[in-house]
Design a protein around this motif. Structure first.
Motif, PDB file in Angstrom:
ATOM      1  N   LEU A  78       0.960  -1.278   0.011  1.00 41.47           N
ATOM      2  CA  LEU A  78       0.016   0.027  -0.108  1.00 41.47           C
ATOM      3  C   LEU A  78       0.778   1.320  -0.021  1.00 41.47           C
ATOM      4  O   LEU A  78       0.374   2.148  -0.649  1.00 41.47           O
ATOM      5  CB  LEU A  78      -0.935   0.075   1.171  1.00 41.47           C
ATOM      6  N   VAL A  79       1.896   1.382   0.676  1.00 44.35           N
ATOM      7  CA  VAL A  79       2.862   2.314   0.760  1.00 44.35           C
ATOM      8  C   VAL A  79       3.298   2.983  -0.505  1.00 44.35           C
ATOM      9  O   VAL A  79       3.419   3.688  -1.220  1.00 44.35           O
ATOM     10  CB  VAL A  79       3.832   2.202   1.612  1.00 44.35           C
ATOM     11  N   VAL A  80       3.950   1.413  -1.400  1.00 42.27           N
ATOM     12  CA  VAL A  80       4.267   1.861  -2.726  1.00 42.27           C
ATOM     13  C   VAL A  80       3.267   2.453  -3.631  1.00 42.27           C
ATOM     14  O   VAL A  80       3.521   3.358  -4.593  1.00 42.27           O
ATOM     15  CB  VAL A  80       5.102   0.493  -3.126  1.00 42.27           C
ATOM     16  N   VAL A  81       2.101   1.652  -3.454  1.00 43.87           N
ATOM     17  CA  VAL A  81       0.836   2.165  -4.583  1.00 43.87           C
ATOM     18  C   VAL A  81       0.697   3.481  -4.109  1.00 43.87           C
ATOM     19  O   VAL A  81       0.446   4.443  -4.948  1.00 43.87           O
ATOM     20  CB  VAL A  81      -0.234   1.364  -4.142  1.00 43.87           C
ATOM     21  N   SER A  93       1.499  18.108 -15.392  1.00 47.95           N
ATOM     22  CA  SER A  93       2.615  18.684 -16.321  1.00 47.95           C
ATOM     23  C   SER A  93       2.406  18.219 -17.614  1.00 47.95           C
ATOM     24  O   SER A  93       2.563  19.082 -18.546  1.00 47.95           O
ATOM     25  CB  SER A  93       3.776  18.118 -15.575  1.00 47.95           C
ATOM     26  N   ILE A  94       1.992  17.005 -17.793  1.00 49.68           N
ATOM     27  CA  ILE A  94       1.968  16.697 -19.185  1.00 49.68           C
ATOM     28  C   ILE A  94       0.873  17.160 -20.102  1.00 49.68           C
ATOM     29  O   ILE A  94       0.568  17.671 -20.928  1.00 49.68           O
ATOM     30  CB  ILE A  94       1.710  14.911 -19.313  1.00 49.68           C
ATOM     31  N   ALA A 110       3.047  10.355  -7.312  1.00 49.61           N
ATOM     32  CA  ALA A 110       3.895  10.796  -8.241  1.00 49.61           C
ATOM     33  C   ALA A 110       3.136  11.065  -9.568  1.00 49.61           C
ATOM     34  O   ALA A 110       3.266  11.946 -10.436  1.00 49.61           O
ATOM     35  CB  ALA A 110       5.111   9.642  -8.689  1.00 49.61           C
ATOM     36  N   GLY A 111       2.117  10.159  -9.873  1.00 50.73           N
ATOM     37  CA  GLY A 111       1.175  10.309 -11.126  1.00 50.73           C
ATOM     38  C   GLY A 111       0.543  11.681 -10.931  1.00 50.73           C
ATOM     39  O   GLY A 111       0.212  12.106 -11.823  1.00 50.73           O
TER      40      GLY A 111
END
Length: 170
Positions: free
Chosen positions: A17-20, A33-34, A26-27
């Protein structure tokens, strides 16, 4: 009895869950920006128009000859010319001695694909003339547009001061 060497290691639910969560954060930072690339394109195009207006103004002073910036909305381009309408030539645009090459064509320049010049307001002939002292014959404005992003470049009458500002939140 199993030894510790034979135990399989795995990620805990909390670690996953921390990684997700980190990927989601980040997304959330990268995606806007994109999506904002159009804003960067219109800002770059606006800077180019401003730089060319300033170049025409400064060249008029340096050469002690009037210079014109002629906007051609039907072709989505503009030219820098002498008072008689002859398009100026500059070496730095082509790398060699050139004549008649000071044309900025947004319709055919891949760097500015999708940029449109709109609401050109420099008199009936869509041009501004800078006299040998750098003063404009008239004030006026032009808008540089890419999708919903819009910037208005204004040349002040008498002083020739050039400013830019987003229009409608552009």
């Amino acid at each position: 009895m199993l030894s510790h060497a034979h135990l399989q290691r795995a990620f805990t639910l909390v670690e996953v869950l921390v990684v997700v969560a980190i990927i989601a954060i980040a997304g959330a930072i990268v995606v806007p920006s994109i999506n904002n690339a159009g804003s960067l394109n219109v800002q770059a195009a606006s800077r180019l128009v401003i730089a060319d207006l300033l170049y025409a103004q400064n060249d008029a002073v340096a050469q002690q000859k009037s210079r014109k910036v002629v906007f051609e909305p039907a072709s989505n381009r503009y030219r820098l010319t002498a008072l008689d309408g002859t398009t100026l030539g500059v070496n730095w645009k082509s790398g060699v001695a050139a004549t008649g090459n000071y044309v900025v064509d947004f319709g055919n320049d891949d760097r500015f694909r999708g940029i449109v010049l709109e609401n050109i307001n420099f008199g009936d002939d869509n041009q501004i003339i800078f006299d040998p002292l750098g003063g404009p014959d008239t004030g006026g404005s032009v808008e540089v547009v890419f999708g919903p992003n819009r910037y208005r470049i204004v040349v002040a009458a008498i002083t020739g001061r050039i400013t830019v500002a987003p229009v409608d939140g552009g």
